[in-house]
Structure formats: structure tokens, C-alpha cells
Design a protein around this motif. Structure first.
Motif, PDB file in Angstrom:
ATOM      1  N   CYS A 224      48.042  35.759  47.691  1.00 15.90           N
ATOM      2  CA  CYS A 224      47.811  34.338  47.471  1.00 15.90           C
ATOM      3  C   CYS A 224      49.097  33.560  47.713  1.00 15.90           C
ATOM      4  O   CYS A 224      50.185  34.142  47.839  1.00 15.90           O
ATOM      5  CB  CYS A 224      47.293  34.078  46.054  1.00 15.90           C
ATOM      6  SG  CYS A 224      48.490  34.446  44.746  1.00 15.90           S
ATOM      7  N   ASP A 228      49.834  28.797  44.212  1.00 16.38           N
ATOM      8  CA  ASP A 228      48.526  28.943  43.589  1.00 16.38           C
ATOM      9  C   ASP A 228      48.661  29.036  42.075  1.00 16.38           C
ATOM     10  O   ASP A 228      49.720  29.368  41.538  1.00 16.38           O
ATOM     11  CB  ASP A 228      47.830  30.186  44.133  1.00 16.38           C
ATOM     12  CG  ASP A 228      46.346  29.969  44.354  1.00 16.38           C
ATOM     13  OD1 ASP A 228      45.768  29.150  43.617  1.00 16.38           O
ATOM     14  OD2 ASP A 228      45.778  30.611  45.247  1.00 16.38           O
ATOM     15  N   HIS A 232      42.985  28.141  38.902  1.00 19.76           N
ATOM     16  CA  HIS A 232      42.200  27.734  40.076  1.00 19.76           C
ATOM     17  C   HIS A 232      41.184  28.791  40.478  1.00 19.76           C
ATOM     18  O   HIS A 232      40.344  28.546  41.353  1.00 19.76           O
ATOM     19  CB  HIS A 232      43.121  27.447  41.264  1.00 19.76           C
ATOM     20  CG  HIS A 232      44.034  26.277  41.065  1.00 19.76           C
ATOM     21  ND1 HIS A 232      45.111  26.006  41.885  1.00 19.76           N
ATOM     22  CD2 HIS A 232      44.033  25.310  40.102  1.00 19.76           C
ATOM     23  CE1 HIS A 232      45.733  24.917  41.449  1.00 19.76           C
ATOM     24  NE2 HIS A 232      45.094  24.485  40.378  1.00 19.76           N
ATOM     25  N   TRP A 233      41.273  29.975  39.869  1.00 14.83           N
ATOM     26  CA  TRP A 233      40.421  31.090  40.253  1.00 14.83           C
ATOM     27  C   TRP A 233      39.500  31.484  39.100  1.00 14.83           C
ATOM     28  O   TRP A 233      39.956  32.005  38.086  1.00 14.83           O
ATOM     29  CB  TRP A 233      41.268  32.296  40.645  1.00 14.83           C
ATOM     30  CG  TRP A 233      42.021  32.141  41.930  1.00 14.83           C
ATOM     31  CD1 TRP A 233      43.217  31.507  42.121  1.00 14.83           C
ATOM     32  CD2 TRP A 233      41.627  32.651  43.198  1.00 14.83           C
ATOM     33  NE1 TRP A 233      43.601  31.584  43.436  1.00 14.83           N
ATOM     34  CE2 TRP A 233      42.645  32.280  44.130  1.00 14.83           C
ATOM     35  CE3 TRP A 233      40.526  33.377  43.664  1.00 14.83           C
ATOM     36  CZ2 TRP A 233      42.586  32.621  45.479  1.00 14.83           C
ATOM     37  CZ3 TRP A 233      40.468  33.719  45.004  1.00 14.83           C
ATOM     38  CH2 TRP A 233      41.481  33.341  45.896  1.00 14.83           C
ATOM     39  N   SER A 234      38.228  31.276  39.269  1.00 14.88           N
ATOM     40  CA  SER A 234      37.257  31.858  38.336  1.00 14.88           C
ATOM     41  C   SER A 234      37.091  33.337  38.702  1.00 14.88           C
ATOM     42  O   SER A 234      37.479  33.776  39.792  1.00 14.88           O
ATOM     43  CB  SER A 234      35.912  31.152  38.438  1.00 14.88           C
ATOM     44  OG  SER A 234      35.315  31.400  39.711  1.00 14.88           O
ATOM     45  N   ASP A 235      36.521  34.111  37.793  1.00 18.64           N
ATOM     46  CA  ASP A 235      36.246  35.512  38.113  1.00 18.64           C
ATOM     47  C   ASP A 235      35.349  35.632  39.334  1.00 18.64           C
ATOM     48  O   ASP A 235      35.558  36.495  40.203  1.00 18.64           O
ATOM     49  CB  ASP A 235      35.598  36.218  36.914  1.00 18.64           C
ATOM     50  CG  ASP A 235      36.568  36.418  35.766  1.00 18.64           C
ATOM     51  OD1 ASP A 235      37.789  36.253  35.967  1.00 18.64           O
ATOM     52  OD2 ASP A 235      36.094  36.734  34.651  1.00 18.64           O
ATOM     53  N   GLU A 236      34.357  34.774  39.421  1.00 21.60           N
ATOM     54  CA  GLU A 236      33.419  34.835  40.544  1.00 21.60           C
ATOM     55  C   GLU A 236      34.130  34.559  41.867  1.00 21.60           C
ATOM     56  O   GLU A 236      33.869  35.228  42.871  1.00 21.60           O
ATOM     57  CB  GLU A 236      32.283  33.820  40.337  1.00 21.60           C
ATOM     58  CG  GLU A 236      31.329  34.151  39.192  1.00 21.60           C
ATOM     59  CD  GLU A 236      31.946  33.880  37.812  1.00 21.60           C
ATOM     60  OE1 GLU A 236      32.975  33.152  37.739  1.00 21.60           O
ATOM     61  OE2 GLU A 236      31.414  34.414  36.828  1.00 21.60           O
ATOM     62  N   GLN A 237      35.043  33.586  41.875  1.00 16.95           N
ATOM     63  CA  GLN A 237      35.792  33.287  43.091  1.00 16.95           C
ATOM     64  C   GLN A 237      36.694  34.451  43.488  1.00 16.95           C
ATOM     65  O   GLN A 237      36.808  34.775  44.672  1.00 16.95           O
ATOM     66  CB  GLN A 237      36.625  32.017  42.886  1.00 16.95           C
ATOM     67  CG  GLN A 237      35.818  30.735  42.836  1.00 16.95           C
ATOM     68  CD  GLN A 237      36.678  29.558  42.426  1.00 16.95           C
ATOM     69  OE1 GLN A 237      37.475  29.633  41.483  1.00 16.95           O
ATOM     70  NE2 GLN A 237      36.534  28.445  43.137  1.00 16.95           N
ATOM     71  N   PHE A 238      37.323  35.068  42.489  1.00 20.91           N
ATOM     72  CA  PHE A 238      38.191  36.203  42.802  1.00 20.91           C
ATOM     73  C   PHE A 238      37.408  37.337  43.439  1.00 20.91           C
ATOM     74  O   PHE A 238      37.790  37.865  44.484  1.00 20.91           O
ATOM     75  CB  PHE A 238      38.909  36.722  41.552  1.00 20.91           C
ATOM     76  CG  PHE A 238      39.684  37.981  41.830  1.00 20.91           C
ATOM     77  CD1 PHE A 238      40.980  37.900  42.320  1.00 20.91           C
ATOM     78  CD2 PHE A 238      39.108  39.234  41.641  1.00 20.91           C
ATOM     79  CE1 PHE A 238      41.692  39.060  42.615  1.00 20.91           C
ATOM     80  CE2 PHE A 238      39.821  40.400  41.928  1.00 20.91           C
ATOM     81  CZ  PHE A 238      41.115  40.310  42.411  1.00 20.91           C
ATOM     82  N   ALA A 240      34.551  37.361  44.945  1.00 19.84           N
ATOM     83  CA  ALA A 240      34.022  36.999  46.268  1.00 19.84           C
ATOM     84  C   ALA A 240      35.106  37.142  47.328  1.00 19.84           C
ATOM     85  O   ALA A 240      34.870  37.674  48.420  1.00 19.84           O
ATOM     86  CB  ALA A 240      33.471  35.576  46.246  1.00 19.84           C
ATOM     87  N   GLU A 241      36.324  36.665  47.029  1.00 22.39           N
ATOM     88  CA  GLU A 241      37.423  36.764  47.984  1.00 22.39           C
ATOM     89  C   GLU A 241      37.860  38.214  48.173  1.00 22.39           C
ATOM     90  O   GLU A 241      38.137  38.659  49.295  1.00 22.39           O
ATOM     91  CB  GLU A 241      38.606  35.914  47.529  1.00 22.39           C
ATOM     92  CG  GLU A 241      39.764  35.864  48.507  1.00 22.39           C
ATOM     93  CD  GLU A 241      39.385  35.277  49.851  1.00 22.39           C
ATOM     94  OE1 GLU A 241      40.009  35.676  50.862  1.00 22.39           O
ATOM     95  OE2 GLU A 241      38.469  34.419  49.906  1.00 22.39           O
TER      96      GLU A 241
END
Length: 389
Positions: A224, A228, A232-238, A240-241
Motif C-alpha cells: 500500500c 494510506d 480507510h480499509w474495511s475488512d471486506e475491502q482488504f 477483496a484486494e
């Protein structure tokens, strides 16, 4: 208060040195600024070289490791949508052990408590005095009372921000540093790993690492920006990435879950030379930092501690200063080898901001050579499993 050795810092380096010295009949007092709970709460690496395992066994703290740790015969490296396995055992006849640094620290703390050796936590305002003389001493405040500890030697195991290295005159130190223009966003989660061995993944979106702490806990990272923020990072966003970077087949069989811990770590290489000033010796992060790509941080601390333990044991057994005088050069030789390897791994697997097409082609060619050459794979394997102590 008096002790033969004053150890500054109760992380794994300080605790390991304390336990080795206890086994050798050498008195040591450990001073730690933080609470035991804070020390145990630090989330760190979990890949141990065989040499580190041997040192833990020498200290008498390897029983739980051998019953619970996982042994890995290799790692996978992904690039351009394909993964290639580097088979350590086949290439160099060695393996690595996966066992979290938190667990190493817990084992060392319990062993020290069991032998009733002195560790003073919440030691504030630690200052080192007369470290260039034959009679160094340490002052600290504990529970509001200022105390003095006289000693023969001081071991500075208190990390990059500790007092030990800062107590050396600037003119007596040479500092070498490389700051990498990115960080690692890491997540710890109690889910079973969808991989049998660590996966280092290079992708157009950036680097990712799939690792684990046990058969029910994973530690995963994505490259990252240094700007950063964790929030800014939800668990779901992490997740997915991470799935986009690690590979479709791994992503398809992954189980995800809420994070236990989430943090961003900057990447740097740092070395302070020499690792000795007078009667004070630096070990671990107090003297050097490496990016985590090569899994060398804890292992370097263990080798420093082993060299220092041997030198102190030689002094108290035979009154010989030869090994003490050789400590810094001996430790730095291994440090720079690990710094080089960690720099190489980091350069190979990360996309650098603003990199030009030439650099990208060179990295791609280097990966292609690695995947096609037994000699290149053997070199990676030899360095990853750990060069001889």
C-alpha cells in the motif's frame, strides 16, 4: 543493585539472551519500559530459520514450538498469473518453521518466570552511564523510585527507538538506511489458510503475501501507499484486494473473516555500525532493521544474541575478551547478507511508484530467470532458510 549483565529490552532478543545467560550461570537483569501485556501484544513475524530453532532449543524453550509449529519445505512465488514453487528441502536440504513471534516471546517469558530470574517491567527513564568505561551502570525509575544497576556489560536489545543506540555518541556510529516508497497493510484473522506454504505474489496491482500463524490463523498483507490509513480499509475491502492479487485459484477456496489486528508497516533497511561501544553491545532492531520480505528480522536478532551469548560465556569462563572484540564484525557480516537478500526480495516482488518501463522489464526478466534456473532457485532457498551461523 548489581548484575553481571544489564539487558535493556524484554522483546524476544532480550529475553532470549537472558535465558541463554541463565543457562550458562551468568547473572542478568532485564529492564523493559512497557508492561508484559504490551510486549505480548506486539504482532510480528513468524518464519524461523533452523538456526533460530536450534538457539531456542539451546535456551530450553523449544518444547511448545516443536509440538505446535508448522514446518514448510518451500514457498510459492506468483508472477504474471502463475505460481512457481521454490522447494527448499530439495534444493538445499533445509526447511523453515512457522511459529509466531508472539508465541516465541510467550515461551521465553514463561521460562524466565519459572527460573525466577529478574525482569523489571515498566522501568521508566532508563539511562546508560559510563558505557565506554570498565564500570558501566544504568539508572531507571520503577514505581516512582529511582534505582541504580551496576554491571560489567550492557546488552542493548531495546529496538530501533530505544535508549541503547542513542547512548552512543553520533561521531562513533555510521548509519546506513534505505526507505522504501510503500508499506504493507497487514491483517490477522482466525480463519484456516487456503494455502499450504507462504505465497509471495507479484501482480500489476502490487505485492501480496499469504502467510499463516497456525492451521486456524492467517496473516495476510498487501502493498500500500505510505500515505494510506488503516481506517480507510474495511475488512471486506482488504480481502477483496488481497484476492485480486494472490491468484484466482487461491481466492476461490479462501475463507475470510473479521480481522483481529490490522496495521500498516513502513518498509526500511537500516544498519548501525559498529554494534559495540565500550561495554555496551547492540542486538536486534537496536542495530538493524530489514523489510519483512525476506523474513529475517527475528532471525537476525537470534543470531546476534547467540554471538553475544558465546562471547560473554567465553569471557566469564576463560576471562578472554577475544570473542567480545569480534562480536560486532561477526554479527555485521551476517546482518549485511540478510540486508542484501531482503533488499533483493523487496525489489523483485514490489511495484515501485513511478517506475519506468526499463525497471519493469528488468524485474520481469529477473523473475523469469529465477523460475527457469536451478542455480537461482538454490540461491534464494539458501538465503531464505538461513545462512550458517
Amino acid at each position: 543493585m548489581r548484575s553481571q549483565v544489564a539487558i535493556i529490552g524484554a522483546g524476544p532478543a532480550g529475553l532470549l539472551l537472558g535465558q541463554l545467560l541463565y543457562k550458562a550461570g551468568i547473572d542478568a537483569v532485564i529492564l523493559e519500559q512497557r508492561t508484559p501485556e504490551y510486549v505480548l501484544g506486539r504482532i510480528r513475524a513468524g518464519v524461523l530459520e533452523q538456526g533460530t530453532v536450534d538457539i531456542l532449543d539451546l535456551a530450553g524453550v523449544g518444547a511448545r514450538l516443536h509440538s505446535q509449529a508448522m514446518t514448510h519445505d518451500g514457498v510459492e512465488i506468483g508472477a504474471s498469473g502463475h505460481r512457481h514453487r521454490i522447494a527448499f528441502k530439495d534444493l538445499v536440504g533445509k526447511v523453515v518453521t512457522v511459529y509466531g513471534q508472539t508465541e516465541v516471546t510467550r515461551d521465553l517469558m514463561e521460562a524466565r518466570a519459572a527460573c525466577d530470574a529478574p525482569s523489571i517491567y515498566e522501568a521508566e527513564s532508563v539511562e546508560l552511564h559510563d558505557i565506554s568505561s570498565a564500570r558501566p551502570w544504568v539508572t531507571f525509575v520503577h514505581k516512582g523510585v529511582k534505582q541504580r544497576l551496576d554491571c560489567d556489560f550492557i546488552a542493548g536489545c531495546d529496538g530501533y527507538h530505544g535508549v541503547s543506540r542513542r547512548s552512543i555518541p553520533a561521531a562513533a556510529l555510521s548509519l546506513f538506511e534505505r526507505i522504501y516508497p510503500f508499506g504493507w497493510l497487514g491483517v490477522l484473522a482466525d480463519v484456516p489458510p487456503a494455502w499450504d506454504e507462504l505465497i509471495y505474489a507479484d501482480s500489476e496491482r502490487g505485492f501480496a503475501l499469504a502467510s499463516m500463524r497456525s492451521e486456524t490463523r492467517v496473516r495476510c498483507y498487501v502493498q500500500c501507499s505510505l500515505d494510506d490509513k488503516v481506517e480507510h480499509w474495511s475488512d471486506e475491502q482488504f480481502w477483496a484486494e488481497f484476492k485480486r492479487r494472490v491468484g484466482e485459484d487461491v481466492a476461490a477456496r479462501m475463507t475470510t473473516g473479521p480481522s483481529i489486528e490490522k496495521s500498516i508497516a513502513p518498509l526500511r533497511s537500516f544498519v548501525a555500525e559498529p554494534m559495540r561501544y565500550g561495554q555496551m553491545f547492540l542486538a536486534g532492531d537496536a542495530a538493524h532493521i530489514v523489510p519483512p520480505t525476506g523474513a529475517k528480522g527475528l532471525n537476525l536478532a537470534a543470531s546476534d544474541v547467540f554471538y553475544l551469548y558465546e562471547a560473554l560465556s567465553d569471557y566469564y569462563r576463560r576471562e578472554s575478551r577475544a570473542a567480545l572484540d569480534q562480536y560486532s564484525g561477526r554479527a555485521l557480516r551476517r546482518v549485511w547478507q540478510a540486508v542484501r537478500f531482503s533488499w533483493w526480495m523487496t525489489s523483485l516482488l514490489h511495484r515501485f511508484p513511478g517506475e519506468d518501463p526499463f525497471f519493469g522489464r528488468i524485474r520481469g526478466s529477473e523473475l523469469d530467470y529465477l523460475f527457469r534456473s536451478d542455480a537461482a532457485q538454490r540461491s534464494l532457498a539458501e538465503n531464505y532458510v538461513g545462512l550458517p551461523l
